[in-house]
Design an enzyme around this catalytic site. Structure first.
Site, PDB file in Angstrom:
ATOM      1  N   HIS A 130      34.312  41.900  34.958  1.00 32.17           N
ATOM      2  CA  HIS A 130      34.725  43.441  34.610  1.00 32.17           C
ATOM      3  C   HIS A 130      35.982  43.061  33.719  1.00 32.17           C
ATOM      4  O   HIS A 130      36.034  43.957  33.001  1.00 32.17           O
ATOM      5  CB  HIS A 130      35.195  44.049  35.879  1.00 32.17           C
ATOM      6  CG  HIS A 130      35.655  45.484  35.604  1.00 32.17           C
ATOM      7  ND1 HIS A 130      34.905  46.635  35.913  1.00 32.17           N
ATOM      8  CD2 HIS A 130      36.843  45.857  35.277  1.00 32.17           C
ATOM      9  CE1 HIS A 130      35.433  47.573  35.615  1.00 32.17           C
ATOM     10  NE2 HIS A 130      36.776  47.286  35.142  1.00 32.17           N
ATOM     11  N   GLU A 131      36.866  42.275  33.977  1.00 32.13           N
ATOM     12  CA  GLU A 131      38.274  42.022  33.282  1.00 32.13           C
ATOM     13  C   GLU A 131      38.042  41.837  31.941  1.00 32.13           C
ATOM     14  O   GLU A 131      38.364  42.493  30.750  1.00 32.13           O
ATOM     15  CB  GLU A 131      39.229  41.224  34.006  1.00 32.13           C
ATOM     16  CG  GLU A 131      39.510  41.769  35.125  1.00 32.13           C
ATOM     17  CD  GLU A 131      40.206  42.768  35.516  1.00 32.13           C
ATOM     18  OE1 GLU A 131      41.518  42.711  34.504  1.00 32.13           O
ATOM     19  OE2 GLU A 131      40.145  43.679  36.273  1.00 32.13           O
ATOM     20  N   HIS A 134      36.242  44.235  29.313  1.00 34.87           N
ATOM     21  CA  HIS A 134      37.465  45.170  28.912  1.00 34.87           C
ATOM     22  C   HIS A 134      37.855  44.687  27.482  1.00 34.87           C
ATOM     23  O   HIS A 134      38.216  45.380  26.469  1.00 34.87           O
ATOM     24  CB  HIS A 134      38.616  45.454  29.601  1.00 34.87           C
ATOM     25  CG  HIS A 134      38.360  46.754  30.775  1.00 34.87           C
ATOM     26  ND1 HIS A 134      37.877  48.092  30.247  1.00 34.87           N
ATOM     27  CD2 HIS A 134      38.217  46.832  31.972  1.00 34.87           C
ATOM     28  CE1 HIS A 134      37.968  48.842  31.277  1.00 34.87           C
ATOM     29  NE2 HIS A 134      38.229  48.139  32.350  1.00 34.87           N
ATOM     30  N   GLU A 189      35.383  52.106  32.113  1.00 34.36           N
ATOM     31  CA  GLU A 189      35.375  51.609  33.306  1.00 34.36           C
ATOM     32  C   GLU A 189      34.092  51.360  33.728  1.00 34.36           C
ATOM     33  O   GLU A 189      33.629  50.218  34.158  1.00 34.36           O
ATOM     34  CB  GLU A 189      35.963  52.298  34.437  1.00 34.36           C
ATOM     35  CG  GLU A 189      37.497  52.572  34.373  1.00 34.36           C
ATOM     36  CD  GLU A 189      38.396  51.166  34.708  1.00 34.36           C
ATOM     37  OE1 GLU A 189      37.509  50.182  34.660  1.00 34.36           O
ATOM     38  OE2 GLU A 189      39.528  51.447  34.542  1.00 34.36           O
TER      39      GLU A 189
END
Length: 256
Positions: A130-131, A134, A189
């Site tokens: 997820h990080e 971004h 997100e």
């Protein structure tokens, strides 16, 4: 000392997470000034400022050494993933109790001891995915650009004081506050969640690790104070995100 109010790290300028600290030096501020004074902010500029910032942050924090059990575990988890989406990655563990992790535009990924204690190996991959999503999706670049365009630093440069020595501490703090507290949109997100889901699926991991990581965060959200609240507070509801993963896994035939 201040606390990050977002899980996602954009730049380390003047504050930190719990015991995680950083300071501002002239070379980093000079890079920021050069970036903000240019008409556009390139990926290379973002990566260079991030590289300088993470170097400072690593020097100021308890980084697990090469033989530390946390480092050995993390290295084993990420051994297949030294590059993602064409971005070379480097990984380290901060031995602080916060449940947190971040990725920067230069490919640095930092995982906190508290998160490693809470998550399984696959759940850690899901969070890191997820990080990194971004970064790959340019969310960090866009947040930095917004921060620089609206910050006290830009005002100081416009006023003609454009040297590091002439920037007041309050101005630096204003820049840091904006960047630390930069929040991504719900769409961003969701896209980062999807990046992590696709990363897990592509590499043969159970996509349910993403769902269970959210469910653990939801359980930890009550009564844990600053060690977990910063991770939860700026994100869409963890239970909703977990259910979204479960629903998608069912549609993909990965969950009955």
């Amino acid at each position: 000392m201040k606390y990050i109010t977002s899980l996602f790290f954009v730049l380390a300028l003047a504050s930190g997470v719990s015991r995680a600290q950083t300071t501002t030096n002239p070379s980093l501020m000079q890079a920021l000034m050069e970036a903000v004074s240019s008409a556009t902010l390139s990926d290379a500029q973002v990566a260079e400022v991030s590289r300088q910032a993470i170097k400072e942050m690593d020097a100021k924090n308890p980084v697990a050494d090469a033989n530390d059990p946390y480092t050995l575990r993390l290295n084993k988890i990420v051994s297949r993933h030294q590059t993602i989406g064409g971005l070379p990655l480097n990984f380290k563990v901060y031995k602080v109790p916060d449940v947190n992790a971040f990725a920067t535009a230069d490919g640095s990924v930092r995982v906190f001891k508290g998160l490693m204690d809470l998550m399984t190996d696959n759940e850690l991959l899901a969070v890191m995915g997820h990080e990194i999503g971004h970064v790959i999706n340019h969310d960090t670049k866009d947040a930095m650009k917004r921060g620089l365009k609206t910050s006290a630093l830009r005002d100081a440069l416009a006023s003609g004081s454009g040297t590091v020595g002439k920037l007041a501490q309050s101005q630096l703090a204003g820049v840091a506050n904006y960047l630390w507290e930069a929040k991504f949109s719900r769409e961003q997100e969701t896209e980062a969640d999807d990046f992590s889901y696709n990363f897990l699926k592509k590499n043969g991991y159970s996509v349910m690790a993403l769902a269970t990581s959210f469910e653990k965060l939801a359980k930890q959200g009550g009564g844990q104070g600053g060690r977990i609240a910063s991770l939860i507070s700026t994100h869409p509801d963890s239970k909703v995100r977990a259910q979204r993963v479960r629903d998608r896994a069912k549609r993909d035939g990965l969950l009955r």
